[in-house]
Design a protein around this motif. Structure first.
Motif, mmCIF file in Angstrom:
data_model
loop_
_atom_site.group_PDB
_atom_site.id
_atom_site.type_symbol
_atom_site.label_atom_id
_atom_site.label_comp_id
_atom_site.label_asym_id
_atom_site.label_seq_id
_atom_site.Cartn_x
_atom_site.Cartn_y
_atom_site.Cartn_z
ATOM 1 N N GLY A 160 -3.662 0.221 5.308
ATOM 2 C CA GLY A 160 -3.211 0.551 3.957
ATOM 3 C C GLY A 160 -3.666 1.921 3.495
ATOM 4 N N ARG A 161 -4.720 2.442 4.114
ATOM 5 C CA ARG A 161 -5.153 3.812 3.828
ATOM 6 C C ARG A 161 -4.520 4.814 4.791
ATOM 7 N NH1 ARG A 161 -10.012 0.896 3.848
ATOM 8 N NH2 ARG A 161 -10.552 1.765 5.882
ATOM 9 N N GLU A 162 -4.537 4.470 6.081
ATOM 10 C CA GLU A 162 -4.153 5.439 7.105
ATOM 11 C C GLU A 162 -2.645 5.686 7.176
ATOM 12 O OE1 GLU A 162 -7.818 4.738 10.296
ATOM 13 O OE2 GLU A 162 -5.749 4.261 10.877
ATOM 14 N N ALA A 180 -6.693 -3.403 5.548
ATOM 15 C CA ALA A 180 -7.133 -2.425 4.546
ATOM 16 C C ALA A 180 -7.131 -1.017 5.131
ATOM 17 C CB ALA A 180 -8.528 -2.797 4.041
ATOM 18 N N ARG A 181 -7.557 -0.911 6.387
ATOM 19 C CA ARG A 181 -7.542 0.401 7.056
ATOM 20 C C ARG A 181 -6.118 0.931 7.184
ATOM 21 N NH1 ARG A 181 -9.400 1.386 13.402
ATOM 22 N NH2 ARG A 181 -8.207 3.321 13.685
ATOM 23 N N ALA A 193 1.238 4.094 -2.970
ATOM 24 C CA ALA A 193 1.067 5.512 -2.641
ATOM 25 C C ALA A 193 2.276 6.345 -3.016
ATOM 26 C CB ALA A 193 0.786 5.662 -1.146
ATOM 27 N N ALA A 212 -1.336 7.904 4.374
ATOM 28 C CA ALA A 212 -1.838 9.258 4.599
ATOM 29 C C ALA A 212 -1.092 9.941 5.747
ATOM 30 C CB ALA A 212 -3.338 9.213 4.900
ATOM 31 N N ALA A 237 0.831 -1.203 0.000
ATOM 32 C CA ALA A 237 0.000 0.000 0.000
ATOM 33 C C ALA A 237 0.869 1.258 0.000
ATOM 34 C CB ALA A 237 -0.926 -0.007 1.208
#
Length: 353
Positions: A336-338, A333-334, A107, A341, A103
């Motif tokens: 991989g976003r947080e 998955a969380r 990004a 960011a 992830a």
């Protein structure tokens, strides 16, 4: 009216074209393995899994009990947002956090997941050398990987820089959480381990028993001489933001935690039995003003790792096991976003002069 309509259509086509261009340039994750020579002639080499942005199509590849979803040996993009050092836990593997590393690569980051020499699934010799070696060498090994990549002609010029230098962060799990916090400036006093396990062994039994066959003494063993208990600072000023997942926190002094100023996020596994949160993650958060604590409800210690395809036993049971009702894939998955960011926000974006 007709001119307004034409302008609207032109704007729509332009926006569609820009969206299509962004989609075409969206990165996938590439993967390569790197072997870095030891820092001294007699030191073992460090195996590093590199994850990086690429335009090549990924594929699924089984690597032992873990799965890599990346383009193996694909050409890297010309520029990366920065370098993220990834440190695994006790007796772990560089492949245990593939989904998070991938992830971060998608990004735009170069991720260097090292296999800690002497503390991995094949070799546990570092722990047997005692606390000073264990808690001292892990951060040194991580800094050595950063040294190597910043000197490597294949990678160094791709890592984004700003007016502070290369944009570098670090993320770690368990003993890896300890490692990245030490890079941020937190300092270990091994006498804290002995005192903690003398009074809290029953409440924190796995931490106090790891590495001892009889489970009766604090582990790693602390030196008896007071002058040997406080380790030197292992802060690496190039590391400018850290994420620590279920970190080992007992060794850190309150004073050193209070001095950490880099952006820090701590993820706590609420039902962690390996590193009981009130002694570890919460101790860190209470004493580090700059830290942000995020508690993951109903999670056990290994929730932050990818689920292996076969049982892997630990003092806390199977790495693949979760409490009833816990959704590990949703957490991964969380993350991989947080986590990408977080680094996007924490690492300065000002251009180099």
């Amino acid at each position: 009216m007709r001119a307004t309509t034409l302008l609207s259509r032109h704007a729509l086509l332009l926006a569609s074209g820009l969206l299509l261009s962004c989609q075409l340039l969206a990165a996938e994750a590439g993967w390569r393995q790197l072997r870095i020579p030891g820092a001294t002639p007699d030191a073992a080499p460090t195996v590093v899994a590199l994850y990086y942005p690429t335009q090549a199509a990924p594929r699924t590849t089984a690597m032992g009990p873990f799965t890599v979803r990346a383009a193996i040996q694909a050409p890297p993009d010309e520029k990366f947002k920065g370098l993220i050092l990834l440190s695994h836990g006790l007796a772990g593997t560089e492949l245990g956090h593939n989904s998070l590393a991938e992830a971060l690569a998608r990004a735009g980051y170069l991720v260097a997941a090292l296999r800690h020499p002497g503390d991995n699934w094949q070799d546990g010799s570092l722990l047997k050398q005692g606390g000073a070696a264990y808690f001292g060498e892990r951060p040194r090994q991580a800094s050595h990987v950063i040294d190597a990549l910043l000197q490597d002609p294949q990678w160094k010029d791709r890592i984004a820089r700003d007016d502070q230098g290369p944009r570098i962060g670090a993320v770690g799990h368990s003993a890896g959480g300890y490692t990245v916090l030490a890079l941020a400036g937190a300092q270990a006093d091994l006498s804290r381990i002995a005192a903690h396990c003398a009074s809290e062994r029953a409440a924190d039994p796995i931490f106090c028993g790891v590495g001892r066959d009889d489970g009766t003494a604090a582990t790693p063993a602390a030196p008896t001489a007071p002058s040997a208990s406080l380790l030197p600072s292992l802060r690496d000023p190039r590391v400018r933001a850290v994420v620590a997942m279920a970190p080992a926190g007992v060794p850190f002094t309150a004073a050193s935690l209070a001095r950490v100023r880099v952006p820090t996020r701590i993820y706590e596994a609420e039902q962690d039995r390996f590193l009981v949160p009130r002694f570890h993650a919460e101790w860190i958060a209470r004493n580090m003003p700059s830290a942000e604590l995020r508690r993951i409800p109903n999670a056990w210690h290994f929730a932050f790792m990818d689920t292996p395809s076969m049982p892997i036993q630990t003092p806390d049971g199977d790495i693949a096991a979760d409490p009833p009702g816990f959704d590990r894939q949703a957490l991964l998955a969380r993350l991989g976003r947080e986590v990408p960011a977080f680094f996007d926000e924490a690492l300065p974006k000002s251009p180099a002069p």
